[in-house]
Scaffold this active site. Sequence first.
Site, PDB file in Angstrom:
ATOM      1  N   ASN A  67      -0.149  12.146   1.386  1.00 18.21           N
ATOM      2  CA  ASN A  67       0.476  10.992   0.739  1.00 18.21           C
ATOM      3  C   ASN A  67       0.681  11.283  -0.738  1.00 18.21           C
ATOM      4  O   ASN A  67      -0.076  12.061  -1.325  1.00 18.21           O
ATOM      5  CB  ASN A  67      -0.434   9.756   0.873  1.00 18.21           C
ATOM      6  N   ASP A 124     -11.512   8.040   2.602  1.00 17.01           N
ATOM      7  CA  ASP A 124     -10.744   9.284   2.534  1.00 17.01           C
ATOM      8  C   ASP A 124     -11.349  10.353   3.435  1.00 17.01           C
ATOM      9  O   ASP A 124     -10.623  11.182   3.986  1.00 17.01           O
ATOM     10  CB  ASP A 124     -10.689   9.801   1.093  1.00 17.01           C
ATOM     11  N   LYS A 140      -5.957  -1.814  -0.818  1.00 14.97           N
ATOM     12  CA  LYS A 140      -6.806  -1.596   0.352  1.00 14.97           C
ATOM     13  C   LYS A 140      -7.414  -2.907   0.836  1.00 14.97           C
ATOM     14  O   LYS A 140      -7.433  -3.206   2.037  1.00 14.97           O
ATOM     15  CB  LYS A 140      -7.921  -0.620  -0.015  1.00 14.97           C
ATOM     16  N   GLU A 165     -13.403   4.996  -2.607  1.00 12.16           N
ATOM     17  CA  GLU A 165     -11.966   5.234  -2.423  1.00 12.16           C
ATOM     18  C   GLU A 165     -11.417   6.165  -3.495  1.00 12.16           C
ATOM     19  O   GLU A 165     -11.572   5.919  -4.695  1.00 12.16           O
ATOM     20  CB  GLU A 165     -11.216   3.897  -2.470  1.00 12.16           C
ATOM     21  N   ASP A 166     -10.777   7.231  -3.065  1.00 15.40           N
ATOM     22  CA  ASP A 166     -10.043   8.156  -3.940  1.00 15.40           C
ATOM     23  C   ASP A 166     -10.909   8.746  -5.054  1.00 15.40           C
ATOM     24  O   ASP A 166     -10.483   8.825  -6.212  1.00 15.40           O
ATOM     25  CB  ASP A 166      -8.796   7.470  -4.511  1.00 15.40           C
ATOM     26  N   ARG A 202      -8.680  10.805  -8.090  1.00 19.04           N
ATOM     27  CA  ARG A 202      -7.842  11.482  -7.097  1.00 19.04           C
ATOM     28  C   ARG A 202      -7.052  10.432  -6.320  1.00 19.04           C
ATOM     29  O   ARG A 202      -7.328  10.138  -5.174  1.00 19.04           O
ATOM     30  CB  ARG A 202      -8.697  12.314  -6.139  1.00 19.04           C
ATOM     31  N   TYR A 206       0.854  -1.191   0.000  1.00 19.86           N
ATOM     32  CA  TYR A 206       0.000   0.000   0.000  1.00 19.86           C
ATOM     33  C   TYR A 206       0.886   1.236   0.000  1.00 19.86           C
ATOM     34  O   TYR A 206       1.936   1.244  -0.619  1.00 19.86           O
ATOM     35  CB  TYR A 206      -1.001  -0.046   1.169  1.00 19.86           C
TER      36      TYR A 206
END
Length: 562
Positions: A415, A267, A172, A243-244, A154, A101
Amino acid sequence: MPQSQRPLYIPYAGPSLLETPLLNKGSAFSKEERGSFNLTGLLPPRFESIDEQAERAFRQYSCFQTNINKHIYLRAIHDNNETLFFKLVQNNLAEMMPIIYTPTVGDACEQFSDIYRSSRGLFISYEDRFNIDDMLRNATKNKVKVIVVTDGERILGLGDQGIGGMGIPIGKLSLYTACGGISPAHTLPVMLDVGTNNQKLLDDPMYMGARHKRIDQDSYDEFLELFISAVKRRWPNVLLQFEDFAQPNAMPLLQRYKDRICCFNDDIQGTASVTVGTLLAACRSKGSKLSELNVAFVGAGSAGCGIAEQIISQMMNEGLGAEQARSQVFMVDRFGLLTQGMGELRDFQQKLVQSNEAIAEWDIAGEFASLVEVMHGAKPDILIGVSGQAGLFTEKVITAMKSHCEMPIIFPLSNPSRQVEATPSQVINWTQGQVIIATGSPFDPIEYQGKTFPIAQCNNSYIFPGVGLAVVAANISRITDGMLQVASETLAAASPLANGESDELLPPLTSIAQLSRDIAFAIAKVAYKQGLALELTDDELLAKIEHNFWKPEYRQYRRTSL
């Protein structure tokens, strides 16, 4: 008989069995199994245990010099033998978590089309939007309980990675299993390919995604509705993790679907929960309450505002009124402090603006207060970075903060590591070692004036595996703020620093499996009180959690016909 000791009845044989990652045992197939499943001669003659296999795999892994090559190697094992993969990762979690990850997964996403070896999960493109039911039926796993889905817009702090974003759901879900005991047979990564606005990818002849710009908003909303509806038909009790997703879609999707399906956005909610838990641990280590402190943020996107809202909720739990709690939180974006009258703010940002009266006495040179001016005006005790922009925590900013706060709490959380607002070494030097620090990416301990500073990684993996385990074990139907708040409290209670056990702000990764169990238990208790989970005694709940906590162990196989 424990489930791990019960035999599995398998319809596959020969090469088909060896090519099924969930079932393949490689050299660990027994003599009897090799005979029953037509494997004789297809494997080296020696029979090995999973520990012997893991030792060989670790030796091979250690031969690779770069993190991206280590990542590729581990993914190859993952796609060949899932049980061995998770045995290897659990044996070496601190070493391998940054490989499978963050931060290495960011490189893997950027290079997805170049390093692609084999398919994992579902790729659902906009062009196939009317075939989603069929595509979900094509999934090789029938009892899916946890889905992680992205549209790749993103990815970490890297922006639009298109189809390369699939690396994030895969990584994940690896942590859902390695840290939270969710069986890999029950997980499914999903990539929603709606195009990409990354011209570099569109110009790349190797790019494997749809070669067009991202679809318009109306088409996007229609596509997401088709996807969510199909998921509900196929797996009505699944946990769906967003996610993202980019800021314009992340919060609206969560608000639209949170009461229609068991879902959460890691997030926004997971990051908020782990950050608040880490803040609570930091506050307790210095003998203060979160409600007694002022908090400044750099980055007022969905993640930053999500953290801020959970901090406000925690302050209110500690006795503050809503207005007072909001007055202690200061959000800074690229234009400056979010203030009344600032244009083009989103709804979730509007709730976090400071009034003009509150900052009337500040010394502000421009139209909006800069970060340094916020340090002098607000005098924050806590500084959190979620901007995705490297270097925003300058020496001038940190020294301004330190001038009014003896022991600041500073969390540069962006990150991957190259996007961090300031490195731990910089922060420790600029504060003369008088600081409590946590980062979003892993960093080695820092030596300063003869003292070693361990750097806590404020990693969502402390929270989301326990959320998944709670949903699976207690049949939770919705995720609520109260569940995430109790997850934060459970994490804080496990802090070695707050408990006076060591200088580590967060518990070691070696204890994360037990932490996930504890979080699952706490969440399930809240869920039952809210009418969203099974009614179970404490003993029954603990037994359910343990029953659903998958371990990477080989089971005996017996053959059955299709």
